[in-house]
Design a protein around this motif. Structure first.
Motif, PDB file in Angstrom:
ATOM      1  N   ALA A  76      33.342  62.356  -9.979  1.00  0.00           N
ATOM      2  CA  ALA A  76      33.914  63.048 -11.129  1.00  0.00           C
ATOM      3  C   ALA A  76      35.090  62.266 -11.703  1.00  0.00           C
ATOM      4  N   LEU A  77      35.895  61.672 -10.833  1.00  0.00           N
ATOM      5  CA  LEU A  77      37.037  60.878 -11.294  1.00  0.00           C
ATOM      6  C   LEU A  77      36.569  59.622 -12.021  1.00  0.00           C
ATOM      7  N   ILE A  78      35.488  59.026 -11.520  1.00  0.00           N
ATOM      8  CA  ILE A  78      34.907  57.855 -12.185  1.00  0.00           C
ATOM      9  C   ILE A  78      34.395  58.250 -13.564  1.00  0.00           C
ATOM     10  N   ALA A  79      33.684  59.372 -13.629  1.00  0.00           N
ATOM     11  CA  ALA A  79      33.166  59.851 -14.914  1.00  0.00           C
ATOM     12  C   ALA A  79      34.301  60.121 -15.891  1.00  0.00           C
ATOM     13  N   ASP A  80      35.416  60.640 -15.398  1.00  0.00           N
ATOM     14  CA  ASP A  80      36.582  60.881 -16.268  1.00  0.00           C
ATOM     15  C   ASP A  80      37.090  59.567 -16.855  1.00  0.00           C
ATOM     16  N   ALA A  81      37.223  58.543 -16.017  1.00  0.00           N
ATOM     17  CA  ALA A  81      37.756  57.262 -16.491  1.00  0.00           C
ATOM     18  C   ALA A  81      36.857  56.665 -17.566  1.00  0.00           C
ATOM     19  N   VAL A  82      35.555  56.722 -17.341  1.00  0.00           N
ATOM     20  CA  VAL A  82      34.615  56.179 -18.317  1.00  0.00           C
ATOM     21  C   VAL A  82      34.659  56.989 -19.612  1.00  0.00           C
ATOM     22  N   ALA A 103      43.391  54.957  -7.717  1.00  0.00           N
ATOM     23  CA  ALA A 103      42.721  53.721  -7.309  1.00  0.00           C
ATOM     24  C   ALA A 103      41.216  53.927  -7.135  1.00  0.00           C
ATOM     25  N   PHE A 104      40.799  55.124  -6.726  1.00  0.00           N
ATOM     26  CA  PHE A 104      39.370  55.367  -6.501  1.00  0.00           C
ATOM     27  C   PHE A 104      38.552  55.181  -7.777  1.00  0.00           C
ATOM     28  N   PRO A 105      38.920  55.816  -8.889  1.00  0.00           N
ATOM     29  CA  PRO A 105      38.176  55.535 -10.119  1.00  0.00           C
ATOM     30  C   PRO A 105      38.423  54.131 -10.657  1.00  0.00           C
ATOM     31  N   ALA A 106      39.564  53.526 -10.329  1.00  0.00           N
ATOM     32  CA  ALA A 106      39.789  52.143 -10.761  1.00  0.00           C
ATOM     33  C   ALA A 106      38.746  51.218 -10.144  1.00  0.00           C
ATOM     34  N   TYR A 107      38.422  51.446  -8.875  1.00  0.00           N
ATOM     35  CA  TYR A 107      37.348  50.675  -8.251  1.00  0.00           C
ATOM     36  C   TYR A 107      35.976  51.096  -8.799  1.00  0.00           C
ATOM     37  N   GLY A 108      35.729  52.410  -8.781  1.00  0.00           N
ATOM     38  CA  GLY A 108      34.393  52.911  -9.063  1.00  0.00           C
ATOM     39  C   GLY A 108      33.950  52.783 -10.502  1.00  0.00           C
ATOM     40  N   ALA A 109      34.864  52.948 -11.457  1.00  0.00           N
ATOM     41  CA  ALA A 109      34.477  52.874 -12.864  1.00  0.00           C
ATOM     42  C   ALA A 109      34.042  51.476 -13.251  1.00  0.00           C
ATOM     43  N   THR A 110      34.633  50.460 -12.623  1.00  0.00           N
ATOM     44  CA  THR A 110      34.236  49.089 -12.945  1.00  0.00           C
ATOM     45  C   THR A 110      32.901  48.731 -12.305  1.00  0.00           C
ATOM     46  N   ALA A 111      32.486  49.476 -11.269  1.00  0.00           N
ATOM     47  CA  ALA A 111      31.145  49.302 -10.705  1.00  0.00           C
ATOM     48  C   ALA A 111      30.120  50.060 -11.544  1.00  0.00           C
ATOM     49  N   PHE A 112      30.506  51.242 -12.011  1.00  0.00           N
ATOM     50  CA  PHE A 112      29.591  52.080 -12.785  1.00  0.00           C
ATOM     51  C   PHE A 112      29.394  51.548 -14.200  1.00  0.00           C
ATOM     52  N   ALA A 113      30.465  51.064 -14.813  1.00  0.00           N
ATOM     53  CA  ALA A 113      30.401  50.588 -16.207  1.00  0.00           C
ATOM     54  C   ALA A 113      31.225  49.309 -16.352  1.00  0.00           C
ATOM     55  N   PRO A 114      30.802  48.209 -15.714  1.00  0.00           N
ATOM     56  CA  PRO A 114      31.615  46.987 -15.720  1.00  0.00           C
ATOM     57  C   PRO A 114      31.830  46.409 -17.105  1.00  0.00           C
ATOM     58  N   ARG A 224      29.125  50.862  -4.042  1.00  0.00           N
ATOM     59  CA  ARG A 224      28.899  49.428  -4.275  1.00  0.00           C
ATOM     60  C   ARG A 224      30.201  48.643  -4.296  1.00  0.00           C
ATOM     61  N   GLY A 225      31.301  49.272  -4.697  1.00  0.00           N
ATOM     62  CA  GLY A 225      32.576  48.574  -4.769  1.00  0.00           C
ATOM     63  C   GLY A 225      32.868  48.071  -6.167  1.00  0.00           C
ATOM     64  N   PRO A 226      34.063  47.542  -6.390  1.00  0.00           N
ATOM     65  CA  PRO A 226      34.512  47.168  -7.737  1.00  0.00           C
ATOM     66  C   PRO A 226      33.581  46.171  -8.409  1.00  0.00           C
ATOM     67  N   GLY A 227      33.437  46.340  -9.724  1.00  0.00           N
ATOM     68  CA  GLY A 227      32.584  45.441 -10.498  1.00  0.00           C
ATOM     69  C   GLY A 227      33.349  44.382 -11.256  1.00  0.00           C
ATOM     70  N   ARG A 228      34.652  44.389 -11.156  1.00  0.00           N
ATOM     71  CA  ARG A 228      35.499  43.403 -11.822  1.00  0.00           C
ATOM     72  C   ARG A 228      36.565  42.916 -10.841  1.00  0.00           C
ATOM     73  N   PRO A 229      37.125  41.706 -11.052  1.00  0.00           N
ATOM     74  CA  PRO A 229      38.206  41.236 -10.175  1.00  0.00           C
ATOM     75  C   PRO A 229      39.369  42.221 -10.142  1.00  0.00           C
ATOM     76  N   VAL A 230      39.953  42.358  -8.966  1.00  0.00           N
ATOM     77  CA  VAL A 230      40.996  43.351  -8.724  1.00  0.00           C
ATOM     78  C   VAL A 230      42.272  42.667  -8.238  1.00  0.00           C
ATOM     79  N   LEU A 231      43.393  43.086  -8.795  1.00  0.00           N
ATOM     80  CA  LEU A 231      44.691  42.785  -8.194  1.00  0.00           C
ATOM     81  C   LEU A 231      45.043  43.986  -7.339  1.00  0.00           C
ATOM     82  N   TYR A 232      45.180  43.781  -6.031  1.00  0.00           N
ATOM     83  CA  TYR A 232      45.536  44.879  -5.145  1.00  0.00           C
ATOM     84  C   TYR A 232      46.956  44.702  -4.634  1.00  0.00           C
ATOM     85  N   LEU A 233      47.780  45.749  -4.808  1.00  0.00           N
ATOM     86  CA  LEU A 233      49.188  45.713  -4.417  1.00  0.00           C
ATOM     87  C   LEU A 233      49.467  46.831  -3.416  1.00  0.00           C
TER      88      LEU A 233
END
Length: 285
Positions: A76-82, A103-114, A224-233
């Protein structure tokens, strides 16, 4: 900053924004117990670089609507971001930045809609596979007491008690005065329905409330994990998720990603060390 509203994924979101209306979208997602004001240092920096920087109040956090579907699962959070990307006029140059639950939708949204996001920044919560081993260590289980408390009938009473939210801020970012931030979070969760919504994220995470089934594709993308390069802090002194939990983050990020541990900072590192964290994020973008 003025609070505006937009409807996305069937929810009316309140949000803060800075920067030119035609600039590429920078979507900044907050966590718990927090609010969109957590990005008050980063939004101006993004705006100065030409981004339309937007920080929504996450689903269930006032003034955003409590979701009619009652869903708080990662999908649901991924769907919100998209949907927010769509509603706010984002394009392929958009970037996604998330802290804690964000962070969860930050990872997931780029996998769902890169195709929608060029780059990603995640703070304080590494990809789930990186957490699994360290999460079950005794010291981390102590830090995570609240997650298990939130699965019980005492959750709303405990989280709504005087000093609970403030205590999390003190423990998670030792030495940082989070009184103003905790007060803003309290305001977002003052209504029992909003507090119940925030706790719902944790109940969905451990399966106490099963998935609705409405976000199956988004959920699969999250696996599946992130679909774009990530800066993780991650803050070296994080009292919520110890820095050792983030040690294996790089092994679960796409090629071209980067990880940094920020010295002298805890869980809310973007508030504790804003100049350093802003510099890392803006340079990455």
């Amino acid at each position: 900053m003025e609070t505006r509203t937009v409807t996305a994924n069937g929810i009316e979101f309140g949000y803060l924004a800075e920067g030119p209306s035609r600039g590429p979208l920078a979507l900044c997602l907050h966590g718990f117990p927090d609010s969109a004001y957590t990005w008050r240092h980063l939004l101006p920096g993004l705006a100065e670089r030409g981004y339309r920087a937007v920080a929504p109040f996450m689903r269930g956090y006032a003034p955003t609507q409590v979701p009619p579907d009652g869903a708080y699962e990662a999908g649901a959070l991924i769907a919100d971001a998209v949907a927010l990307h769509e509603a706010l006029g984002g394009d392929g140059e958009a970037v996604l930045i998330g802290h804690d639950w964000g962070a969860f939708p930050a990872y997931g949204a780029t996998a769902f809609a890169p195709e929608r996001f060029r780059r990603t920044v995640a703070l304080a919560v590494p990809p789930l596979p990186a957490m699994l081993g360290a999460f079950l260590r005794y010291e981390q289980l102590k830090r995570s007491f609240y997650i298990f408390l939130f699965q019980t009938a005492l959750a709303e009473t405990a989280a709504g008690a005087e000093g609970f939210v403030e205590g999390l801020w003190r423990d998670w970012s030792p030495g940082y005065d989070g009184e103003e931030d905790a007060a803003r979070a309290r305001e977002c969760l003052r209504d029992p329905a909003n507090l119940r919504a925030a706790i719902g994220y944790y109940r969905a995470m451990l399966g106490t409330v099963p998935p609705t089934g409405r976000y199956a594709a988004e959920r699969e993308a999250a696996v599946r994990g992130p679909g774009r390069p990530v800066l993780y802090l991650h803050g070296a002194g994080d009292g919520c998720l110890g820095a050792e939990v983030a040690a294996g983050a790089a092994d679960h990020l796409p090629p071209g990603s980067r990880t940094e541990v920020v010295a002298g900072a805890g869980h809310f590192l973007h508030l504790e060390r804003p100049d350093e964290v802003n510099g890392l994020i803006l340079s990455w973008l």
